[in-house]
Design an enzyme around this catalytic site. Structure first.
Site, PDB file in Angstrom:
ATOM      1  N   TYR A  31      45.012  37.467  45.211  1.00  0.00           N
ATOM      2  CA  TYR A  31      46.346  37.508  44.603  1.00  0.00           C
ATOM      3  C   TYR A  31      46.237  37.847  43.123  1.00  0.00           C
ATOM      4  O   TYR A  31      45.141  37.853  42.548  1.00  0.00           O
ATOM      5  CB  TYR A  31      47.068  36.174  44.807  1.00  0.00           C
ATOM      6  CG  TYR A  31      46.541  35.046  43.934  1.00  0.00           C
ATOM      7  CD1 TYR A  31      45.329  34.433  44.199  1.00  0.00           C
ATOM      8  CD2 TYR A  31      47.266  34.613  42.815  1.00  0.00           C
ATOM      9  CE1 TYR A  31      44.854  33.415  43.392  1.00  0.00           C
ATOM     10  CE2 TYR A  31      46.804  33.585  42.006  1.00  0.00           C
ATOM     11  CZ  TYR A  31      45.596  33.001  42.294  1.00  0.00           C
ATOM     12  OH  TYR A  31      45.123  31.997  41.490  1.00  0.00           O
ATOM     13  N   ARG A  50      41.583  44.127  38.142  1.00  0.00           N
ATOM     14  CA  ARG A  50      40.939  42.916  38.685  1.00  0.00           C
ATOM     15  C   ARG A  50      41.247  42.764  40.163  1.00  0.00           C
ATOM     16  O   ARG A  50      40.397  42.347  40.937  1.00  0.00           O
ATOM     17  CB  ARG A  50      41.396  41.683  37.898  1.00  0.00           C
ATOM     18  CG  ARG A  50      40.670  40.412  38.311  1.00  0.00           C
ATOM     19  CD  ARG A  50      40.993  39.248  37.410  1.00  0.00           C
ATOM     20  NE  ARG A  50      42.388  38.851  37.513  1.00  0.00           N
ATOM     21  CZ  ARG A  50      42.949  37.905  36.749  1.00  0.00           C
ATOM     22  NH1 ARG A  50      42.236  37.286  35.821  1.00  0.00           N
ATOM     23  NH2 ARG A  50      44.220  37.599  36.903  1.00  0.00           N
ATOM     24  N   ARG A  98      42.366  34.337  66.084  1.00  0.00           N
ATOM     25  CA  ARG A  98      41.612  33.515  65.148  1.00  0.00           C
ATOM     26  C   ARG A  98      40.111  33.455  65.452  1.00  0.00           C
ATOM     27  O   ARG A  98      39.675  32.784  66.370  1.00  0.00           O
ATOM     28  CB  ARG A  98      42.182  32.092  65.095  1.00  0.00           C
ATOM     29  CG  ARG A  98      41.536  31.261  63.979  1.00  0.00           C
ATOM     30  CD  ARG A  98      42.039  29.841  63.933  1.00  0.00           C
ATOM     31  NE  ARG A  98      41.365  29.094  62.870  1.00  0.00           N
ATOM     32  CZ  ARG A  98      40.116  28.610  62.971  1.00  0.00           C
ATOM     33  NH1 ARG A  98      39.436  28.759  64.084  1.00  0.00           N
ATOM     34  NH2 ARG A  98      39.567  27.967  61.947  1.00  0.00           N
ATOM     35  N   HIS A 100      36.360  33.572  62.872  1.00  0.00           N
ATOM     36  CA  HIS A 100      35.998  33.575  61.456  1.00  0.00           C
ATOM     37  C   HIS A 100      35.634  34.965  60.925  1.00  0.00           C
ATOM     38  O   HIS A 100      36.043  35.341  59.848  1.00  0.00           O
ATOM     39  CB  HIS A 100      34.819  32.622  61.213  1.00  0.00           C
ATOM     40  CG  HIS A 100      35.226  31.178  61.237  1.00  0.00           C
ATOM     41  ND1 HIS A 100      35.726  30.573  62.363  1.00  0.00           N
ATOM     42  CD2 HIS A 100      35.209  30.229  60.281  1.00  0.00           C
ATOM     43  CE1 HIS A 100      36.007  29.313  62.093  1.00  0.00           C
ATOM     44  NE2 HIS A 100      35.694  29.074  60.831  1.00  0.00           N
ATOM     45  N   LYS A 144      39.493  36.416  42.630  1.00  0.00           N
ATOM     46  CA  LYS A 144      40.784  35.727  42.575  1.00  0.00           C
ATOM     47  C   LYS A 144      41.292  35.544  44.008  1.00  0.00           C
ATOM     48  O   LYS A 144      42.215  36.222  44.459  1.00  0.00           O
ATOM     49  CB  LYS A 144      41.776  36.501  41.710  1.00  0.00           C
ATOM     50  CG  LYS A 144      42.942  35.629  41.239  1.00  0.00           C
ATOM     51  CD  LYS A 144      43.664  36.272  40.078  1.00  0.00           C
ATOM     52  CE  LYS A 144      44.948  35.567  39.712  1.00  0.00           C
ATOM     53  NZ  LYS A 144      44.771  34.195  39.235  1.00  0.00           N
ATOM     54  N   GLU A 176      35.856  26.344  33.224  1.00  0.00           N
ATOM     55  CA  GLU A 176      37.219  26.819  32.932  1.00  0.00           C
ATOM     56  C   GLU A 176      38.221  25.766  33.378  1.00  0.00           C
ATOM     57  O   GLU A 176      37.857  24.760  33.982  1.00  0.00           O
ATOM     58  CB  GLU A 176      37.486  28.159  33.637  1.00  0.00           C
ATOM     59  CG  GLU A 176      37.438  28.068  35.147  1.00  0.00           C
ATOM     60  CD  GLU A 176      37.725  29.386  35.872  1.00  0.00           C
ATOM     61  OE1 GLU A 176      38.314  30.296  35.275  1.00  0.00           O
ATOM     62  OE2 GLU A 176      37.361  29.468  37.062  1.00  0.00           O
ATOM     63  N   LEU A 200      36.836  32.756  36.573  1.00  0.00           N
ATOM     64  CA  LEU A 200      37.684  33.937  36.716  1.00  0.00           C
ATOM     65  C   LEU A 200      37.819  34.572  35.334  1.00  0.00           C
ATOM     66  O   LEU A 200      38.141  33.877  34.365  1.00  0.00           O
ATOM     67  CB  LEU A 200      39.065  33.543  37.238  1.00  0.00           C
ATOM     68  CG  LEU A 200      39.957  34.754  37.495  1.00  0.00           C
ATOM     69  CD1 LEU A 200      39.561  35.439  38.792  1.00  0.00           C
ATOM     70  CD2 LEU A 200      41.423  34.370  37.528  1.00  0.00           C
TER      71      LEU A 200
HETATM   72  N1  PMP Z   1      40.910  30.801  35.661  1.00  0.00           N
HETATM   73  C1  PMP Z   1      41.536  30.448  36.795  1.00  0.00           C
HETATM   74  C2  PMP Z   1      40.808  29.639  37.806  1.00  0.00           C
HETATM   75  C3  PMP Z   1      42.869  30.844  37.023  1.00  0.00           C
HETATM   76  O1  PMP Z   1      43.498  30.508  38.161  1.00  0.00           O
HETATM   77  C4  PMP Z   1      43.550  31.586  36.023  1.00  0.00           C
HETATM   78  C5  PMP Z   1      44.983  31.977  36.179  1.00  0.00           C
HETATM   79  N2  PMP Z   1      45.224  32.696  37.321  1.00  0.00           N
HETATM   80  C6  PMP Z   1      42.855  31.931  34.861  1.00  0.00           C
HETATM   81  C7  PMP Z   1      41.532  31.524  34.715  1.00  0.00           C
HETATM   82  C8  PMP Z   1      43.511  32.735  33.774  1.00  0.00           C
HETATM   83  O2  PMP Z   1      43.640  34.084  34.163  1.00  0.00           O
HETATM   84  P1  PMP Z   1      44.782  35.015  33.594  1.00  0.00           P
HETATM   85  O3  PMP Z   1      44.681  35.007  32.119  1.00  0.00           O
HETATM   86  O4  PMP Z   1      44.473  36.345  34.184  1.00  0.00           O
HETATM   87  O5  PMP Z   1      46.083  34.459  34.083  1.00  0.00           O
END
Ligand code: PMP
Length: 281
Positions: A31, A50, A98, A100, A144, A176, A200
């Site tokens: 997403y 991304r 279904r 995997h 993501k 993070e 991410l």
């Molecule tokens: N890390 C994670 C785990 C996230 O879910 C997000 C937001 N989606 C971010 C960092 C920040 O990413 P962005 O600046 O692209 O929203």
């Protein structure tokens, strides 16, 4: 209220998804959340880059070009009359019996919808609180993906403690937030975790690093420890919805003097100029 289902603009109440969609059963999908400011998509190209990277890492087919997706999203934002908000878009490996492993044949399911969402101006001015949370997620946090249970549990811990965000750490290393990237400031120098498999690579993070390079503000993309975090002069998180958000308390302990710091405020203003530069285009 309109949305896009598999490339078609339609009313939300007419949209339906198969109960054996792999997004629903396995979280087998990806997403993006793109900000809308002044009725226009913000840093859309970076988000779509991304998205295609995430798709490639999961061998997930996206049957549109970035140009086609952009045109569709712009149409959606206009149809719903969004001024300040977000577009959420999601691609899954589609519906199949279904099992995997990847199905031999399945069509990507693609949904995009919008929400109005104000900028968090009050919170950005005052700063917010955070809790620490052990990072229990898998080792491909660079994707993501729809699998967000680790993030969900971390954010729930934050909410249960009256906090805005959970700052995750693997042992001593800060990774993070549950839905944001983390920056610290020490002696006017910034640090944030490098864009490895453990985080991410946030778009807001990338925009901010760019601002720092242009303004000659020193940033180290290097991992730092929980002690570094707790001893920092300033801490802030970045995300599409939270922008540049000062963290003024962590696990009940004050960060710096307990108010948003000078470097954070300078970066907030620089980021705001990026947002408003858009309207002048
Ligand atoms: N890390 C994670 C785990 C996230 O879910 C997000 C937001 N989606 C971010 C960092 C920040 O990413 P962005 O600046 O692209 O929203």
């Amino acid at each position: 209220e309109k949305l896009i289902l598999n490339g078609r603009l339609m009313d939300r109440e007419n949209a339906s998804i198969d109960i054996e969609d792999r997004g629903y059963q396995f979280g087998d999908g990806i997403y993006e959340v793109v900000r809308v400011y002044h009725g226009r998509l913000f840093t859309n190209e970076l988000h779509l880059n991304r998205l295609f990277l995430s798709a490639e890492k999961l061998s997930l087919r996206i049957p549109y070009t970035a140009q086609e997706l952009t045109a569709q999203l712009e149409k959606l934002v206009e149809a719903n009359g969004v001024g300040t908000g977000i577009v959420y878009l999601q691609f899954t490996r589609g519906a199949a019996k279904r099992k995997h492993h990847f199905p031999e044949k399945s069509e990507t399911t693609y949904v995009a919808y919008t929400s109005e969402l104000d900028r968090p101006l009050e919170k950005m001015k005052k700063g917010v609180k955070a809790v620490l949370s052990e990072d229990i997620r898998w080792l491909r946090c660079d994707i993501k993906s729809l699998n967000l249970l680790g993030n969900v549990l971390a954010k729930q811990k934050a909410v249960e403690n009256g906090c805005y965000e959970a700052i995750q750490h693997r042992g001593e290393t800060v990774t993070e937030g549950s839905s944001s990237n983390v920056f610290i400031v020490k002696n006017d120098e910034l640090a944030t975790h490098p864009a490895t498999n453990l985080i991410l690579n946030g778009i807001t993070r990338q925009v901010l690093l760019d601002i720092c390079r242009k303004q000659g503000i020193p940033v180290r993309e290097e991992a730092f420890t929980v002690d570094d975090l707790l001893g920092a002069d300033e801490v802030f998180i970045t995300s599409t919805t939270s922008e540049v958000m000062p963290i003024v308390q962590i696990d009940g302990k004050m960060v710096g003097d307990g108010a948003p710091g000078a470097v954070t405020r300078k970066l907030q203003h620089a980021f705001e100029r990026e947002i408003n530069g858009l309207s002048a285009q």
